[in-house]
Design a protein around this motif. Structure first.
Motif, PDB file in Angstrom:
ATOM      1  N   GLN A 272       3.759  -3.972   2.978  1.00  0.00           N
ATOM      2  CA  GLN A 272       4.602  -2.808   2.685  1.00  0.00           C
ATOM      3  C   GLN A 272       3.708  -1.579   2.627  1.00  0.00           C
ATOM      4  OE1 GLN A 272       6.574  -2.953  -1.103  1.00  0.00           O
ATOM      5  NE2 GLN A 272       7.485  -0.942  -0.875  1.00  0.00           N
ATOM      6  N   ARG A 273       4.162  -0.520   3.244  1.00  0.00           N
ATOM      7  CA  ARG A 273       3.463   0.767   3.150  1.00  0.00           C
ATOM      8  C   ARG A 273       4.505   1.822   2.827  1.00  0.00           C
ATOM      9  NH1 ARG A 273      -1.196   2.209   7.020  1.00  0.00           N
ATOM     10  NH2 ARG A 273      -1.772   0.406   5.832  1.00  0.00           N
ATOM     11  N   GLY A 274       4.202   2.678   1.860  1.00  0.00           N
ATOM     12  CA  GLY A 274       5.142   3.713   1.455  1.00  0.00           C
ATOM     13  C   GLY A 274       4.516   5.087   1.459  1.00  0.00           C
ATOM     14  N   TYR A 275       5.326   6.062   1.831  1.00  0.00           N
ATOM     15  CA  TYR A 275       4.902   7.460   1.874  1.00  0.00           C
ATOM     16  C   TYR A 275       5.839   8.271   0.983  1.00  0.00           C
ATOM     17  CZ  TYR A 275       2.321   5.961   5.996  1.00  0.00           C
ATOM     18  OH  TYR A 275       1.469   5.306   6.853  1.00  0.00           O
TER      19      TYR A 275
ATOM     20  N   PHE B 150       8.307  -2.146   5.809  1.00  0.00           N
ATOM     21  CA  PHE B 150       8.213  -3.498   5.280  1.00  0.00           C
ATOM     22  C   PHE B 150       8.122  -4.483   6.443  1.00  0.00           C
ATOM     23  CE2 PHE B 150      10.521  -0.946   2.292  1.00  0.00           C
ATOM     24  CZ  PHE B 150      10.284  -1.456   1.022  1.00  0.00           C
ATOM     25  N   GLN B 151       7.063  -5.282   6.459  1.00  0.00           N
ATOM     26  CA  GLN B 151       6.981  -6.362   7.436  1.00  0.00           C
ATOM     27  C   GLN B 151       7.427  -7.638   6.734  1.00  0.00           C
ATOM     28  OE1 GLN B 151       3.100  -7.421   8.981  1.00  0.00           O
ATOM     29  NE2 GLN B 151       4.023  -8.056  10.923  1.00  0.00           N
ATOM     30  N   ILE B 152       8.408  -8.299   7.327  1.00  0.00           N
ATOM     31  CA  ILE B 152       9.026  -9.482   6.727  1.00  0.00           C
ATOM     32  C   ILE B 152       8.741 -10.690   7.610  1.00  0.00           C
ATOM     33  CG2 ILE B 152      11.180 -10.452   5.829  1.00  0.00           C
ATOM     34  CD1 ILE B 152      10.664  -7.646   4.670  1.00  0.00           C
ATOM     35  N   LYS B 153       8.235 -11.756   6.998  1.00  0.00           N
ATOM     36  CA  LYS B 153       8.034 -13.024   7.712  1.00  0.00           C
ATOM     37  C   LYS B 153       8.582 -14.147   6.835  1.00  0.00           C
ATOM     38  CE  LYS B 153       4.121 -11.593  10.480  1.00  0.00           C
ATOM     39  NZ  LYS B 153       4.424 -11.785  11.853  1.00  0.00           N
ATOM     40  N   ASN B 154       9.376 -15.009   7.428  1.00  0.00           N
ATOM     41  CA  ASN B 154       9.984 -16.127   6.698  1.00  0.00           C
ATOM     42  C   ASN B 154      10.731 -15.654   5.449  1.00  0.00           C
ATOM     43  OD1 ASN B 154       8.929 -18.070   8.552  1.00  0.00           O
ATOM     44  ND2 ASN B 154       6.951 -17.853   7.526  1.00  0.00           N
ATOM     45  N   GLY B 155      11.400 -14.508   5.560  1.00  0.00           N
ATOM     46  CA  GLY B 155      12.225 -14.006   4.466  1.00  0.00           C
ATOM     47  C   GLY B 155      11.464 -13.343   3.325  1.00  0.00           C
TER      48      GLY B 155
ATOM     49  N   ALA C 184      -0.209   6.947  -1.687  1.00  0.00           N
ATOM     50  CA  ALA C 184      -0.653   7.804  -2.788  1.00  0.00           C
ATOM     51  C   ALA C 184      -1.457   7.017  -3.823  1.00  0.00           C
ATOM     52  CB  ALA C 184       0.558   8.452  -3.452  1.00  0.00           C
ATOM     53  N   ASN C 185      -1.514   5.697  -3.674  1.00  0.00           N
ATOM     54  CA  ASN C 185      -2.209   4.819  -4.626  1.00  0.00           C
ATOM     55  C   ASN C 185      -3.110   3.852  -3.862  1.00  0.00           C
ATOM     56  OD1 ASN C 185      -0.742   5.885  -6.848  1.00  0.00           O
ATOM     57  ND2 ASN C 185       0.947   4.516  -6.401  1.00  0.00           N
ATOM     58  N   ASP C 186      -3.908   3.113  -4.610  1.00  0.00           N
ATOM     59  CA  ASP C 186      -4.730   2.078  -4.004  1.00  0.00           C
ATOM     60  C   ASP C 186      -3.856   0.923  -3.520  1.00  0.00           C
ATOM     61  OD1 ASP C 186      -7.081   3.447  -4.571  1.00  0.00           O
ATOM     62  OD2 ASP C 186      -7.330   2.465  -6.520  1.00  0.00           O
ATOM     63  N   GLU C 187      -4.328   0.241  -2.504  1.00  0.00           N
ATOM     64  CA  GLU C 187      -3.655  -0.947  -1.973  1.00  0.00           C
ATOM     65  C   GLU C 187      -3.660  -2.051  -3.027  1.00  0.00           C
ATOM     66  OE1 GLU C 187      -5.590  -3.763   1.120  1.00  0.00           O
ATOM     67  OE2 GLU C 187      -4.498  -2.222   2.259  1.00  0.00           O
TER      68      GLU C 187
ATOM     69  N   HIS D 181       0.839  -1.191   0.000  1.00  0.00           N
ATOM     70  CA  HIS D 181       0.000   0.000   0.000  1.00  0.00           C
ATOM     71  C   HIS D 181       0.876   1.243   0.000  1.00  0.00           C
ATOM     72  CE1 HIS D 181      -3.297   2.661   1.917  1.00  0.00           C
ATOM     73  NE2 HIS D 181      -3.199   2.838   0.616  1.00  0.00           N
ATOM     74  N   GLN D 182       1.071   1.790  -1.177  1.00  0.00           N
ATOM     75  CA  GLN D 182       1.689   3.096  -1.312  1.00  0.00           C
ATOM     76  C   GLN D 182       0.556   4.082  -1.086  1.00  0.00           C
ATOM     77  OE1 GLN D 182       5.150   3.194  -1.791  1.00  0.00           O
ATOM     78  NE2 GLN D 182       4.693   1.062  -1.342  1.00  0.00           N
TER      79      GLN D 182
END
Length: 119
Positions: A99-102, A89-94, A36-39, A33-34
């Motif tokens: 992800q969320r960006g601003y 960034f949420q990372i699970k099992n590599g 500025a854009n839709d998820e 989910h950036q």
């Protein structure tokens, strides 16, 4: 691989404008989910969005900082044109599961000479 290492490798793939390689860092059901854009939900949709974006503009991510807290990595970045942003960034099992960006979409569109949507 630690979350900060995953994000550092993701940046390398991003800077190659390789949508397939970028998508390989995401879990199958990941969410990007950036703000500025839709998820976007799912690796296939995420790859498609990166294909579109890489075809639209030349983008370069210059890492300013990568921080880590447990399964989260935080990326502070800039680009050669002066745009700055931050990604979580949420990372699970590599794999990236969330992800969320601003960043400033209006400045990005203007810098790349792209049309500004009229609402």
């Amino acid at each position: 691989m630690e979350p900060r290492d995953v994000v550092a490798a993701w940046v390398e793939a991003f800077n190659k404008a390789d949508a397939e390689l970028v998508a390989s860092f995401y879990a199958d059901d990941a969410i990007n989910h950036q703000v500025a854009n839709d998820e976007i939900v799912g690796k296939v949709a995420i790859r498609s969005r990166f294909e579109q974006e890489f075809a639209t503009a030349e983008m370069v991510c210059i890492v300013e900082h990568i921080f880590q807290d447990r399964d989260w990595a935080i990326l502070e970045w800039k680009d050669p044109l002066g745009l700055r942003g931050c990604g979580f960034f949420q990372i699970k099992n590599g794999k990236i599961v969330f992800q969320r960006g601003y960043w400033d979409k209006l400045s990005f569109l203007r810098q790349h000479g792209l049309p500004i949507p009229q609402n």
